[in-house]
Design a protein around this motif. Sequence first.
Motif, PDB file in Angstrom:
ATOM      1  N   CYS A  42       0.813  -1.223   0.000  1.00  0.00           N
ATOM      2  CA  CYS A  42       0.000   0.000   0.000  1.00  0.00           C
ATOM      3  C   CYS A  42       0.845   1.272   0.000  1.00  0.00           C
ATOM      4  CB  CYS A  42      -0.937   0.014   1.206  1.00  0.00           C
ATOM      5  SG  CYS A  42      -2.257  -1.196   1.081  1.00  0.00           S
ATOM      6  N   GLN A  43       2.144   1.141   0.156  1.00  0.00           N
ATOM      7  CA  GLN A  43       3.020   2.311   0.202  1.00  0.00           C
ATOM      8  C   GLN A  43       3.125   2.980  -1.165  1.00  0.00           C
ATOM      9  OE1 GLN A  43       4.238   3.411   3.114  1.00  0.00           O
ATOM     10  NE2 GLN A  43       3.105   1.699   4.005  1.00  0.00           N
ATOM     11  N   LYS A  44       3.557   4.222  -1.159  1.00  0.00           N
ATOM     12  CA  LYS A  44       3.766   4.943  -2.419  1.00  0.00           C
ATOM     13  C   LYS A  44       5.189   4.657  -2.891  1.00  0.00           C
ATOM     14  CE  LYS A  44       2.980   9.388  -4.584  1.00  0.00           C
ATOM     15  NZ  LYS A  44       2.603  10.776  -4.371  1.00  0.00           N
ATOM     16  N   ASP A  45       5.307   3.609  -3.684  1.00  0.00           N
ATOM     17  CA  ASP A  45       6.599   3.158  -4.178  1.00  0.00           C
ATOM     18  C   ASP A  45       6.373   2.528  -5.547  1.00  0.00           C
ATOM     19  OD1 ASP A  45       9.297   2.715  -4.139  1.00  0.00           O
ATOM     20  OD2 ASP A  45       9.246   1.071  -2.708  1.00  0.00           O
ATOM     21  N   ASN A  46       7.431   2.175  -6.226  1.00  0.00           N
ATOM     22  CA  ASN A  46       7.301   1.536  -7.542  1.00  0.00           C
ATOM     23  C   ASN A  46       6.656   0.162  -7.417  1.00  0.00           C
ATOM     24  OD1 ASN A  46       8.520   3.691  -8.784  1.00  0.00           O
ATOM     25  ND2 ASN A  46      10.553   2.775  -8.763  1.00  0.00           N
ATOM     26  N   ASP A  47       5.833  -0.182  -8.368  1.00  0.00           N
ATOM     27  CA  ASP A  47       5.190  -1.496  -8.482  1.00  0.00           C
ATOM     28  C   ASP A  47       4.268  -1.828  -7.310  1.00  0.00           C
ATOM     29  OD1 ASP A  47       6.737  -1.787 -10.779  1.00  0.00           O
ATOM     30  OD2 ASP A  47       8.339  -2.787  -9.682  1.00  0.00           O
ATOM     31  N   THR A  48       3.674  -0.831  -6.699  1.00  0.00           N
ATOM     32  CA  THR A  48       2.756  -1.070  -5.593  1.00  0.00           C
ATOM     33  C   THR A  48       1.324  -0.836  -6.037  1.00  0.00           C
ATOM     34  OG1 THR A  48       2.903   1.206  -4.814  1.00  0.00           O
ATOM     35  CG2 THR A  48       4.462  -0.377  -3.859  1.00  0.00           C
ATOM     36  N   PHE A  49       0.391  -1.227  -5.184  1.00  0.00           N
ATOM     37  CA  PHE A  49      -1.023  -1.053  -5.491  1.00  0.00           C
ATOM     38  C   PHE A  49      -1.367   0.422  -5.640  1.00  0.00           C
ATOM     39  CE2 PHE A  49      -5.581  -1.036  -4.281  1.00  0.00           C
ATOM     40  CZ  PHE A  49      -6.041  -1.853  -5.298  1.00  0.00           C
ATOM     41  N   ARG A  50      -0.782   1.246  -4.798  1.00  0.00           N
ATOM     42  CA  ARG A  50      -1.055   2.691  -4.895  1.00  0.00           C
ATOM     43  C   ARG A  50      -0.574   3.249  -6.237  1.00  0.00           C
ATOM     44  NH1 ARG A  50       0.195   7.563  -0.718  1.00  0.00           N
ATOM     45  NH2 ARG A  50      -1.119   9.038  -1.804  1.00  0.00           N
ATOM     46  N   GLN A  51       0.584   2.835  -6.697  1.00  0.00           N
ATOM     47  CA  GLN A  51       1.081   3.276  -8.004  1.00  0.00           C
ATOM     48  C   GLN A  51       0.184   2.765  -9.123  1.00  0.00           C
ATOM     49  OE1 GLN A  51       3.140   5.950  -7.091  1.00  0.00           O
ATOM     50  NE2 GLN A  51       3.748   5.441  -9.145  1.00  0.00           N
ATOM     51  N   PHE A  52      -0.329   1.536  -8.971  1.00  0.00           N
ATOM     52  CA  PHE A  52      -1.254   0.985  -9.953  1.00  0.00           C
ATOM     53  C   PHE A  52      -2.506   1.850 -10.048  1.00  0.00           C
ATOM     54  CE2 PHE A  52      -4.943  -1.669 -10.911  1.00  0.00           C
ATOM     55  CZ  PHE A  52      -4.570  -2.210 -12.126  1.00  0.00           C
ATOM     56  N   ILE A  53      -3.056   2.236  -8.898  1.00  0.00           N
ATOM     57  CA  ILE A  53      -4.255   3.075  -8.862  1.00  0.00           C
ATOM     58  C   ILE A  53      -3.999   4.411  -9.559  1.00  0.00           C
ATOM     59  CG2 ILE A  53      -5.736   4.419  -7.321  1.00  0.00           C
ATOM     60  CD1 ILE A  53      -5.517   2.105  -5.340  1.00  0.00           C
ATOM     61  N   MET A  55      -1.473   5.159 -11.784  1.00  0.00           N
ATOM     62  CA  MET A  55      -1.100   5.021 -13.193  1.00  0.00           C
ATOM     63  C   MET A  55      -2.303   4.727 -14.083  1.00  0.00           C
ATOM     64  SD  MET A  55       1.609   2.447 -14.910  1.00  0.00           S
ATOM     65  CE  MET A  55       2.864   3.346 -15.772  1.00  0.00           C
ATOM     66  N   TYR A  56      -3.183   3.847 -13.631  1.00  0.00           N
ATOM     67  CA  TYR A  56      -4.321   3.448 -14.449  1.00  0.00           C
ATOM     68  C   TYR A  56      -5.600   4.212 -14.108  1.00  0.00           C
ATOM     69  CZ  TYR A  56      -1.313  -0.097 -16.266  1.00  0.00           C
ATOM     70  OH  TYR A  56      -0.268  -0.728 -16.872  1.00  0.00           O
ATOM     71  N   ARG A  57      -5.465   5.203 -13.247  1.00  0.00           N
ATOM     72  CA  ARG A  57      -6.583   6.079 -12.880  1.00  0.00           C
ATOM     73  C   ARG A  57      -7.818   5.288 -12.459  1.00  0.00           C
ATOM     74  NH1 ARG A  57      -5.527  10.314 -17.749  1.00  0.00           N
ATOM     75  NH2 ARG A  57      -3.591  11.095 -16.880  1.00  0.00           N
ATOM     76  N   VAL A  58      -7.582   4.286 -11.640  1.00  0.00           N
ATOM     77  CA  VAL A  58      -8.666   3.459 -11.127  1.00  0.00           C
ATOM     78  C   VAL A  58      -9.573   4.297 -10.237  1.00  0.00           C
ATOM     79  CG1 VAL A  58      -9.205   1.469  -9.672  1.00  0.00           C
ATOM     80  CG2 VAL A  58      -7.288   1.361 -11.285  1.00  0.00           C
ATOM     81  N   ALA A  59      -8.975   5.076  -9.400  1.00  0.00           N
ATOM     82  CA  ALA A  59      -9.727   5.970  -8.516  1.00  0.00           C
ATOM     83  C   ALA A  59      -8.944   7.277  -8.452  1.00  0.00           C
ATOM     84  CB  ALA A  59      -9.869   5.361  -7.134  1.00  0.00           C
ATOM     85  N   ARG A  60      -9.626   8.359  -8.627  1.00  0.00           N
ATOM     86  CA  ARG A  60      -8.949   9.655  -8.612  1.00  0.00           C
ATOM     87  C   ARG A  60      -8.951  10.251  -7.216  1.00  0.00           C
ATOM     88  NH1 ARG A  60      -8.507  12.666 -13.822  1.00  0.00           N
ATOM     89  NH2 ARG A  60      -8.811  11.046 -15.364  1.00  0.00           N
ATOM     90  N   SER A  65      -4.857   6.960   3.177  1.00  0.00           N
ATOM     91  CA  SER A  65      -5.639   6.158   4.121  1.00  0.00           C
ATOM     92  C   SER A  65      -6.705   5.304   3.422  1.00  0.00           C
ATOM     93  CB  SER A  65      -6.293   7.055   5.165  1.00  0.00           C
ATOM     94  OG  SER A  65      -7.184   7.955   4.535  1.00  0.00           O
ATOM     95  N   SER A  66      -7.081   5.647   2.200  1.00  0.00           N
ATOM     96  CA  SER A  66      -8.108   4.860   1.504  1.00  0.00           C
ATOM     97  C   SER A  66      -7.531   3.708   0.685  1.00  0.00           C
ATOM     98  CB  SER A  66      -8.943   5.760   0.600  1.00  0.00           C
ATOM     99  OG  SER A  66      -8.149   6.297  -0.434  1.00  0.00           O
ATOM    100  N   VAL A  67      -6.227   3.685   0.483  1.00  0.00           N
ATOM    101  CA  VAL A  67      -5.601   2.641  -0.334  1.00  0.00           C
ATOM    102  C   VAL A  67      -5.771   1.247   0.282  1.00  0.00           C
ATOM    103  CG1 VAL A  67      -3.412   1.814  -1.309  1.00  0.00           C
ATOM    104  CG2 VAL A  67      -4.004   4.230  -1.448  1.00  0.00           C
ATOM    105  N   PRO A  68      -5.567   1.059   1.595  1.00  0.00           N
ATOM    106  CA  PRO A  68      -5.787  -0.287   2.156  1.00  0.00           C
ATOM    107  C   PRO A  68      -7.215  -0.793   1.949  1.00  0.00           C
ATOM    108  CG  PRO A  68      -4.513   1.031   3.687  1.00  0.00           C
ATOM    109  CD  PRO A  68      -4.986   1.958   2.595  1.00  0.00           C
ATOM    110  N   GLY A  69      -8.206   0.076   2.033  1.00  0.00           N
ATOM    111  CA  GLY A  69      -9.592  -0.329   1.796  1.00  0.00           C
ATOM    112  C   GLY A  69      -9.810  -0.755   0.354  1.00  0.00           C
ATOM    113  N   LEU A  70      -9.232  -0.024  -0.583  1.00  0.00           N
ATOM    114  CA  LEU A  70      -9.328  -0.408  -1.995  1.00  0.00           C
ATOM    115  C   LEU A  70      -8.624  -1.738  -2.257  1.00  0.00           C
ATOM    116  CD1 LEU A  70      -8.745   3.048  -3.705  1.00  0.00           C
ATOM    117  CD2 LEU A  70     -10.851   1.719  -3.724  1.00  0.00           C
ATOM    118  N   LEU A  71      -7.489  -1.928  -1.583  1.00  0.00           N
ATOM    119  CA  LEU A  71      -6.769  -3.196  -1.730  1.00  0.00           C
ATOM    120  C   LEU A  71      -7.604  -4.341  -1.172  1.00  0.00           C
ATOM    121  CD1 LEU A  71      -4.321  -4.849  -2.544  1.00  0.00           C
ATOM    122  CD2 LEU A  71      -3.268  -4.237  -0.360  1.00  0.00           C
TER     123      LEU A  71
END
Length: 85
Positions: A42-53, A55-60, A65-71
């Motif tokens: 969930c951290q803001k780092d390369n190849d993480t879920f947050r970076q995926f969100i 990069m692909y604009r899954v959620a703007r 704090s909302s990234v763990p819930g999305l994961l």
Amino acid sequence: MEPNLVKAIGQLLAYYQQDLQYFTKFSVVANNPSSNKKAEYCQKDNDTFRQFIIMYRVARNTSASSVPGLLDFALNWYARVIRPM
């Protein structure tokens, strides 16, 4: 081969590699849900879920704090839909 074609193929392969890295890390976390890898993912780092969100604009405009819930949502979906296949 035309230079533009070579450039286009190079860009396609670069994005494909990045996609595979995202999918690989997601599968590691999905197959070990009780491990501490979930917090790291969930951290803001390369190849993480947050970076995926991002990069692909899954959620703007997602907050950290909302990234763990999305994961959790994505992992639950994976467990119900993909894993049973």
